[in-house]
Structures are given as structure tokens and as C-alpha cells.
Write a protein that holds these residues in place. Sequence first.
Motif, PDB file in Angstrom:
ATOM      1  N   UNK B   7     -36.029  -5.718 -12.421  1.00  0.00           N
ATOM      2  CA  UNK B   7     -35.536  -5.036 -13.612  1.00  0.00           C
ATOM      3  C   UNK B   7     -36.667  -4.732 -14.560  1.00  0.00           C
ATOM      4  N   UNK B  11     -37.199  -9.905 -20.161  1.00  0.00           N
ATOM      5  CA  UNK B  11     -36.271 -11.002 -19.907  1.00  0.00           C
ATOM      6  C   UNK B  11     -35.578 -11.457 -21.164  1.00  0.00           C
ATOM      7  N   UNK B  12     -36.242 -11.299 -22.297  1.00  0.00           N
ATOM      8  CA  UNK B  12     -35.651 -11.809 -23.530  1.00  0.00           C
ATOM      9  C   UNK B  12     -34.391 -11.051 -23.908  1.00  0.00           C
ATOM     10  N   UNK B  14     -31.857 -10.735 -22.063  1.00  0.00           N
ATOM     11  CA  UNK B  14     -30.694 -11.378 -21.456  1.00  0.00           C
ATOM     12  C   UNK B  14     -30.297 -12.543 -22.319  1.00  0.00           C
ATOM     13  N   UNK B  15     -29.235 -12.381 -23.073  1.00  0.00           N
ATOM     14  CA  UNK B  15     -28.826 -13.439 -23.969  1.00  0.00           C
ATOM     15  C   UNK B  15     -27.329 -13.617 -23.865  1.00  0.00           C
ATOM     16  N   UNK B  26     -27.788  -4.031 -17.703  1.00  0.00           N
ATOM     17  CA  UNK B  26     -29.132  -4.212 -17.158  1.00  0.00           C
ATOM     18  C   UNK B  26     -29.275  -3.579 -15.787  1.00  0.00           C
TER      19      UNK B  26
END
Lengths: 586, 242
Positions: B7, B11-12, B14-15, B26
Amino acid sequence: MDLRLPSKVLEHILSFVDSNEDRNSVSLVCKSWFETERRTRKRVIVRNCYAVTPEAVARRFPEMRSLTLKGKPHFADYNLVPDGWGGYAWPWIEAMAAKCPSLEELRLKRMVVTDECLEKIAASFKDFKVLVLTSCEGFSTDGLAAIAVACSNLRELELRECIVEDLGGDWLSYFPETLTSLVSLDFSCLDSEVKLSDLERLVSRSPNLKSLKLNRAVSLDALGSLLRLAPQLVELGTGSFSDKLDQEAVSKLSQAFSEMKELKSLSGLWDVLPEYIPLLYSVCPGLTSLNLSYATVQMPDLVELLTRCSNLQKLWVMDLIEDKGLQVVASSCKELRELRVFPSGAEGLNDTNVAMTEQGLVSVSEGCPNLESVLYFCVQFTNAAMVTIARNRPNLKCFRLCVMEPFAPDHKTQKPLDEGFKAIAERCKDLQRLSVSGLLTDKAFEYIGTHGKKLRMLSIAFAGDSDLMLHHLLSGCESLNKLEIRDCPFGDTALLENAAKLETMRSLWMSSCCVSFGACKLLSQKMPKLNVEVIDEHPLETRPDSSPVERIYIYRTLAGPRLDMPEFVWTIQKNPEIGVSHLAIK
Amino acid sequence: MITELEMGKAESELELGLGLSLGGGTASKIVKPGGGGAWGERGRLLTAKDFPSVGSKRAADSASHAGASPPRSSQVVGWPPIGSHRMNSLVNNQATKKEDDGKKQAKDDETKDVTKKVNGKVQVGFIKVNMDGVAIGRKVDLNAHSSYENLAQTLEDMFFRTSPGTIGLTGQFTKPLRLLDGSSEFVLTYEDKEGDWMLVGDVPWRMFITSVKRLRVMKTSEANGLAVRHQDPKERQRNKPV
């Protein structure tokens, strides 16, 4: 004054409560009701063998007489679960042998059953009566011999679509001459020929035999003599229906069929030749269930048969029936409740029968007022057809449509099939099971989420556009219990947002989607009551958090992580040193 | 193993509790067919482009598709969703239909042997492989292999992972085996149509794949006296696999 019901009285009352759903409610009332209920429950059903440990079940229900277990996820039927994933019967059989030796009945679905398991059953349960194995694997005909020889009160032995290592037909001859209690025998999934004389002797000494399902290797000639020995059969699965018989044999067989006054269910009919179809006419009016899904019979012959089946409630057939044949069903089989139409071509599209379209199902939905369960494989469909079907049959409980071409749009309008499934979800208020296919956008799932309030099981393949799709389903479908998804383009967001929902469901399967390894780790961490299994045949240790996983199987459990995971199944407990993903948590 | 499917988003993003953006998420619609890296065919998401549209010419090699010919719906694993017993029956029906001449018997046997007894795989050619000391068997697709060396390599990868730091199914780290030349602790054996267990490698590959029912990686010490091709049938031993 002690207002409590004496436990003996409660026990007596509970002896009338049969449904497990009711018994579960009873057990929640108070401690003493819990105790009385658990001591009197005879029939235990565990729909996910990893949701609870065998020891816990044996401890709670010491008077268990019947145990039903399910192992692998449903998509294992389509080879989406790698070999060796799990679902072993052994720990259950071992536990029951130790704690519940009075067990009489075992029904297993999608489990790995070995010969050792079967030998253990034969040796441990003195009054064993019923063994039903559905879609199981791992055993050979030697194991069957062990059951046959030892279970002197055996009533039912049924192998439904099992994968058995077939070492020959000798196993049948192990039933002792003293065994006269047989009520049901199903060996239709075996390949080898059994000795006819053994089978005949078994049948003639089984006066209670009601259900007999033969395998393909039993010839038509043999069938004749078996039917003469068992005219009382209620369910019959024939063997191969294609030997060339002489005139005398044919008329004898015809006579044998006409003597079968109790016959309600007919199946088998492999390779049936058109000239033998009339042999079945005499039993047709009495049939409530007819399985022609292995009979390569063409439409004209099918029609002749079906016009005579006025009491039919369940019909399984191949698409060789065509729209014309389904029209006949619609006008002749007014009691029809369940229809399944399977494809006749293994090559998929090229060989699929194009004379069967959405029109066939529309006809049946018009003509059969009790139709409530449908499984329909076809090449293409339209929204209009689904709208009509929904309008005709708001009483549908199970609607599984498999348009075999992935992403196929409405073949008349070229639009997605969203509107069609909307109609189904909206009008069929009691819909419990739904399988969707064809070209679908997120909208379809918005409709399903909005209207599918009673939906318990949903299967999805090659559909949707984004995470919204999953979000609609998880937030909208209140009764959702099992969800299985393959090849859909959504990722982590919806899954993580609706994590709490997963504890209210039995299981969720996702394969070839875009769920990342990091999300799996995060989900595992946040939801300790779930087993989050990542099934991936490439090693995960060095995977970045963002990389997608091949398959993920999530289920609620009281048993914690299982101890029998193969190498390709990963859970967070396996490699704690990898640590939590460094995804931000709000 | 970084691949094309990784992707792009940080990464941050994704919460838990992240609001969904319409049509976003995503996931992005992927991917060129025949993607590279370890993911390749296995991991890629099939999209509408991979399937010839209904109503158009059925030829899978239609010019509008770039690269390798797209998979037909019957080539996708587990699709259409038909159980293995039914699939096997359909395949057998197909095989019988296609015969008109003397090829019939041979083809029947071939189809039956390689598909019918197989643990439910649709694709012709999957057979079971067991290894001594390993409780759980695997499956291998014979049709995806062209030679004994090929097959041996796959089996070595399967049972003895050679990438560093990983433990194979046998629980040991090992150097690459040499299953075919008799130099290792294990030999490769197979059960043929008649139920005899033989050493792999004696007959031409094409003949082998039509007669093999299943494979077993056996300890060399146990393989003494194992049948080779010309063995007298009276001497055959029936080894019941673990």
C-alpha cells in the motif's frame, strides 16, 4: 418460604424442552437452572470446534448422548483452505471417550477424521448408534470396517461427500450377522465395489432399514434385487443407472419400484439412460425429494419425470433442465420449497448450458408459492428478473445466486446487479442466507446492510469497490453470524472500525482481499476473545505491516489460541517477538 | 518481500476510529496481471479486466488484454463454487464426452486416476505428498512441473524450508536435500495405479505422471527392497502410509 422449583420438577419440565436455543435461554436464568439444564442436556451442538475445548464441553454436559461438530470454514468446500489447516476430530473423540462413554451419536462436518478416530469410537462407546460424516476426510475404508465390526447397535452410518481413501469394498462384509438394527446406510461417496451378496444379506436382516444410498459401483441389476429385499425404503440413492438390461430384468426392476409404497426421496441415478427414466414413474407421485444433480438427463426426459412429481418439495437438478424444464416444474410441482440448479459443464462458461437463463428461476418463483430456498448457477442474470423474483416470493429464506462469470453485469442493461439484490434484500424480510455474484458496487452492500436485518450468512466473491462495502454489512446486518468474502478490494479500515461486531458473529473469512498484516496484528491485540488466524503460505516473519495477507479467518472463541496450528497459520500469540505493529492508535 | 501490492499510504493512517472516506479506503484497484515478486499470481487481486466480458467472444486470448492470457473463470481456484465431489463428477463427464475413438480408455484412466482420487482439487494433477515423521501431508500440482528435478525442488522447498531463520514442517534446519540421487537421508517414492510403491525417477516423466497416485518422502533406511519398475508383482509390498 422457598420459592425455588425443586430440581426434580425442573428436570421433568426440561425433559419437554428439546430445542437447544430454548435450553440455552434456560441455562441463563440462574445458577440452579444452569445446573439442572446442563445435567439433562442430551444433544450438544458445537458449530465451531475451535470455539470451545472438548474438555469444557464434556465437563458441562456429562449426560451427552449426541454430539454435532463442525470444523473447517465453509469455503474449504471450494479448496480455499489449505490442507492441514485443522479441524481434527481426534481431541473431541478422546475427550468424549474419557468423560462421556455413553455417547451414542456423532455428527461431524468438515473435519479431519482418521482411522484411529474411527477405531477409538468403535472401542469406546458401547452403545454407539449413529455416525454421520459430512465433507470429512482423512480416513480409509479400514476405519469403516472397524465401526462395522464393533458397533453392535449401529443404526446410522452415513458418509456424505467425504474424501475417503478407498482400499476396497471389504469393509461392508465386516457387519456381523447379528447386526439387525440398521436404519440408514449411505456409502454413495465411495468408489470401490462392495460384495453384492454381503450387501443383500445386510439389507435382508435389517427390517428397520429406511434409508439406503448406494455408490456408483452398484449396478442396475444389483439394484433390482436390493429393492425387492427392501420395499419399505423411504430414501433411496441408486448406483449407476446405465447397464444394459434385458427385457425381463427391466420389467422386474419396474415391478420392484412399483412395490415401493413408502419412497419419499430419490437420488443417485448416475449415468441414467433416457430409456430407463420410465422405470421411475411409479414412485414419482410419492416423492418429496428428488436429487438429479448427478444425472445427465436432457430436458425432454426430465420433463416427463417432473410432470409426475406433484408432491415434490425439494429438487436438485443440473442446468440441463433449461428454462423450458423449469417452466414445467413451475406448473407441476406446486409444493416446491427448495430448488438447486447446478452447472453441467466443468469448463465453466464454454460448456455451460445457455438454454437456461434467469427466466427459468423467474418461472419457478411465479408458479411455486412455497419456494423459500434457492441455489442457482447460471451464466448471466438481470436486475429485472431479481426484482420479479423478489416480488413473487417475499417468503424467500435462502437465496444463493451464482452468476458464473465474475463481474458479469446485467446482460440486458450492462448495469451492475445492485438493484436486483436490493429488491431481494428489501422484499424478502425473512432472508437468512444470501450469496451474491455478478457485477456489484458498494451500493449493493448498502442496500443489504439497510434491509438485511434477519440475514445470518452472507457469501461474497469478486464484488464491491471499497471498504464501504464491508462497513455497510458489519454495521447494518444485525443478525449477521457468518460472513465469507473472497477477492474483494477492501482493506483494513472497515474491519478495524467494526471490530466489536466480530464478537457477535461466529466467524468471518476473507481471502484475496487487501487486509494488511498490520491490521491483523492490531485486531488480534484489541480483541482477545477472537482468534485472528492469518493463513498464508509465504512466511510472515519478515513481512512489512502494510503487505496484504492471503487469507484471514476470524472467529470468536472461549478456548483461546489453538494448539494444533500448522506452519502456515499465524496468530499473534505465535510470534509475540514480532511485536505490535507500530500503527497509531487513537 | 516487498511487492507491487504494498500500500502506498503511510502506515500511520491506519487507525481505529478513522472515518471512512467515500470510495476511498486503503484499497486501490490493482494490478497488472502477472505481477512480480513473491506475490506474483498468488497474491494479486483479480479484477474485471481479468475476465473476458460476457457476450464477447469467448476466446481467452482476446487482443484487448495485455500480457499473459487472462484466467478463465474455471481457472480461478474455488470458482465456480462447486464442491469437489461434484467437480470430479463433471470433469469425468467431460472426459467421457470428448472421447469417440480408441483414446477413450486411456483418457478415462488418466482422468480418473489423477482427478478422482485426489483430495477434491478441481485442477487435474494435484496429488498428496506425505513425509515420514511429518503428521500433516501437503499437495503438489503435477501439471505445474515439467521434470523430476522440478518436482524434487518443490518438495524440498515444501518440507525443508531453506530460507534463513525459518523452520520447515519437519522442525529442522537443513541444507538442500538431494531427493533424487540417493545421497540424502530421504528418498522420494510414489504409489502407482496398481497400489505398488516405487522409487521415483525410473520411468520417463510423462509416463510417471499418468501412473502416480500419490507421493511419499521416505527414510532411505525404510526404502530398502522397494519396488523398482520391473519388479515381480508377487514381491510387491503394500506400504500403508503414515
